[in-house]
Design a protein around this motif. Structure first.
Motif, PDB file in Angstrom:
ATOM      1  N   MET A  28      38.419  57.688  45.587  1.00  0.00           N
ATOM      2  CA  MET A  28      38.134  58.971  44.768  1.00  0.00           C
ATOM      3  C   MET A  28      37.003  58.445  43.815  1.00  0.00           C
ATOM      4  SD  MET A  28      41.215  59.531  41.957  1.00  0.00           S
ATOM      5  CE  MET A  28      41.048  58.739  40.470  1.00  0.00           C
ATOM      6  N   GLY A  29      36.043  59.649  43.805  1.00  0.00           N
ATOM      7  CA  GLY A  29      35.147  59.382  42.685  1.00  0.00           C
ATOM      8  C   GLY A  29      35.482  60.233  41.407  1.00  0.00           C
ATOM      9  N   VAL A  30      35.083  59.389  40.354  1.00  0.00           N
ATOM     10  CA  VAL A  30      35.216  59.952  38.786  1.00  0.00           C
ATOM     11  C   VAL A  30      33.900  59.700  38.055  1.00  0.00           C
ATOM     12  CG1 VAL A  30      36.376  57.974  38.019  1.00  0.00           C
ATOM     13  CG2 VAL A  30      36.702  59.935  36.742  1.00  0.00           C
ATOM     14  N   GLY A  31      33.288  60.617  37.703  1.00  0.00           N
ATOM     15  CA  GLY A  31      32.056  60.497  37.026  1.00  0.00           C
ATOM     16  C   GLY A  31      30.913  59.586  38.056  1.00  0.00           C
ATOM     17  N   ARG A  32      30.301  58.477  37.611  1.00  0.00           N
ATOM     18  CA  ARG A  32      29.455  57.867  38.322  1.00  0.00           C
ATOM     19  C   ARG A  32      30.051  56.634  39.119  1.00  0.00           C
ATOM     20  NH1 ARG A  32      26.322  54.376  35.494  1.00  0.00           N
ATOM     21  NH2 ARG A  32      27.401  53.430  34.145  1.00  0.00           N
ATOM     22  N   TYR A  33      31.640  56.618  39.198  1.00  0.00           N
ATOM     23  CA  TYR A  33      32.237  55.587  39.535  1.00  0.00           C
ATOM     24  C   TYR A  33      32.926  55.862  40.885  1.00  0.00           C
ATOM     25  CZ  TYR A  33      31.394  53.389  35.122  1.00  0.00           C
ATOM     26  OH  TYR A  33      30.961  52.917  33.932  1.00  0.00           O
ATOM     27  N   THR A  34      33.170  54.989  41.610  1.00  0.00           N
ATOM     28  CA  THR A  34      34.080  55.284  42.807  1.00  0.00           C
ATOM     29  C   THR A  34      35.256  54.144  42.799  1.00  0.00           C
ATOM     30  OG1 THR A  34      32.269  55.877  44.255  1.00  0.00           O
ATOM     31  CG2 THR A  34      34.377  55.019  45.382  1.00  0.00           C
ATOM     32  N   LEU A  35      36.577  54.779  42.823  1.00  0.00           N
ATOM     33  CA  LEU A  35      37.725  53.927  42.726  1.00  0.00           C
ATOM     34  C   LEU A  35      38.464  53.872  44.145  1.00  0.00           C
ATOM     35  CD1 LEU A  35      39.187  55.457  39.523  1.00  0.00           C
ATOM     36  CD2 LEU A  35      38.104  53.447  39.903  1.00  0.00           C
ATOM     37  N   ARG A  36      38.717  52.738  44.476  1.00  0.00           N
ATOM     38  CA  ARG A  36      39.429  52.521  45.959  1.00  0.00           C
ATOM     39  C   ARG A  36      40.970  51.756  45.585  1.00  0.00           C
ATOM     40  NH1 ARG A  36      36.092  48.803  48.859  1.00  0.00           N
ATOM     41  NH2 ARG A  36      37.659  47.088  48.182  1.00  0.00           N
ATOM     42  N   LEU A  37      41.828  52.278  46.109  1.00  0.00           N
ATOM     43  CA  LEU A  37      43.130  51.653  46.078  1.00  0.00           C
ATOM     44  C   LEU A  37      43.190  50.720  47.130  1.00  0.00           C
ATOM     45  CD1 LEU A  37      45.946  51.684  44.806  1.00  0.00           C
ATOM     46  CD2 LEU A  37      46.663  53.356  46.494  1.00  0.00           C
ATOM     47  N   ASP A  38      43.565  49.372  46.664  1.00  0.00           N
ATOM     48  CA  ASP A  38      43.625  48.221  47.782  1.00  0.00           C
ATOM     49  C   ASP A  38      45.065  47.968  48.050  1.00  0.00           C
ATOM     50  OD1 ASP A  38      40.579  48.009  47.962  1.00  0.00           O
ATOM     51  OD2 ASP A  38      40.763  46.820  46.210  1.00  0.00           O
ATOM     52  N   ALA A  39      45.835  47.932  47.234  1.00  0.00           N
ATOM     53  CA  ALA A  39      47.201  47.639  47.302  1.00  0.00           C
ATOM     54  C   ALA A  39      48.242  48.237  46.296  1.00  0.00           C
ATOM     55  CB  ALA A  39      47.309  46.105  47.521  1.00  0.00           C
ATOM     56  N   LEU A  40      49.384  48.206  46.377  1.00  0.00           N
ATOM     57  CA  LEU A  40      50.418  48.247  45.543  1.00  0.00           C
ATOM     58  C   LEU A  40      51.400  47.312  45.706  1.00  0.00           C
ATOM     59  CD1 LEU A  40      51.409  52.160  45.674  1.00  0.00           C
ATOM     60  CD2 LEU A  40      50.489  50.978  43.988  1.00  0.00           C
ATOM     61  N   ARG A  41      52.080  46.761  44.616  1.00  0.00           N
ATOM     62  CA  ARG A  41      53.215  45.764  44.821  1.00  0.00           C
ATOM     63  C   ARG A  41      53.870  45.475  43.612  1.00  0.00           C
ATOM     64  NH1 ARG A  41      48.262  43.231  44.372  1.00  0.00           N
ATOM     65  NH2 ARG A  41      47.751  42.144  42.305  1.00  0.00           N
ATOM     66  N   ASN A  42      55.109  44.951  43.702  1.00  0.00           N
ATOM     67  CA  ASN A  42      56.048  44.807  42.738  1.00  0.00           C
ATOM     68  C   ASN A  42      55.936  43.459  42.162  1.00  0.00           C
ATOM     69  OD1 ASN A  42      57.376  47.352  43.153  1.00  0.00           O
ATOM     70  ND2 ASN A  42      58.531  46.306  44.843  1.00  0.00           N
ATOM     71  N   VAL A  43      55.894  43.337  40.793  1.00  0.00           N
ATOM     72  CA  VAL A  43      55.826  42.227  39.905  1.00  0.00           C
ATOM     73  C   VAL A  43      56.681  42.280  38.964  1.00  0.00           C
ATOM     74  CG1 VAL A  43      53.224  41.877  40.080  1.00  0.00           C
ATOM     75  CG2 VAL A  43      54.102  43.332  38.383  1.00  0.00           C
ATOM     76  N   ARG A  44      57.029  40.756  38.654  1.00  0.00           N
ATOM     77  CA  ARG A  44      58.226  40.696  37.425  1.00  0.00           C
ATOM     78  C   ARG A  44      57.424  39.929  36.498  1.00  0.00           C
ATOM     79  NH1 ARG A  44      62.301  42.443  34.994  1.00  0.00           N
ATOM     80  NH2 ARG A  44      63.403  40.715  34.037  1.00  0.00           N
ATOM     81  N   GLY A  45      57.696  40.209  35.201  1.00  0.00           N
ATOM     82  CA  GLY A  45      57.228  39.595  34.129  1.00  0.00           C
ATOM     83  C   GLY A  45      58.388  38.744  33.274  1.00  0.00           C
TER      84      GLY A  45
END
Length: 163
Positions: A28-45
């Protein structure tokens, strides 16, 4: 001060935002940038569990950077909190947040705030100006030591010592 005011006006007038739902690999584009979703993951802190998105940011020159916004649920809290990923430059700041998710799908919210660095620069100018204004009061004062044989003049009296 004018630098900070210009920054505040720029943020107020020229900021942009966009919310999009992305599957892995979509952009998706926002302003002059393009954002691409590469991955979703669960993390534990240490004291939280989170869903983390890998979002690749591409600028107009083709440079890329990976941002990792999260949605955290702390062990002793009831509500999830957003951990916003930020890309900072002298021209504008880009904030990317993970606002929702399902299996393989993420809702990404992106905000562009132009001239944020100008606000910080304006604050720096104000601090420097205050330092210069206070410097004479903070520096030690020089007092004239009377010469031998001349008594010191009373306080507030004009200087009557021979030149």
């Amino acid at each position: 001060m004018l630098v900070a005011i210009a920054g505040i006006v720029g943020v107020g007038i020229f900021s942009r935002s966009r919310v999009g739902t992305l599957h892995a690999g979509e952009t998706m584009g926002v302003g002059r940038y393009t954002l691409r979703l590469d991955a979703l993951r669960n993390v534990r802190g240490e004291n939280y569990s989170a869903v983390e998105a890998d979002v690749t940011l591409t600028d107009p020159q083709g440079r890329t950077r990976v941002l990792t916004p999260q949605r955290r649920l702390y062990d002793k809290a009831e509500n999830a909190n957003a951990e916003v990923a930020i890309s900072v430059s002298w021209r504008e700041d880009l904030y990317v947040a993970l606002v929702g998710w399902e299996e393989g799908v993420a809702a990404i919210e992106a905000h562009i705030n132009p001239l944020m660095a100008w606000i910080w620069a304006g604050a720096g100018v104000v601090v420097l100006g205050a330092g210069f204004a206070l410097a004479p009061r903070l520096l030690p004062r020089r007092y004239r030591v009377p010469e031998a044989g001349h008594p010191p003049a009373p306080r507030g009296a004009p200087d009557a010592s021979p030149q």
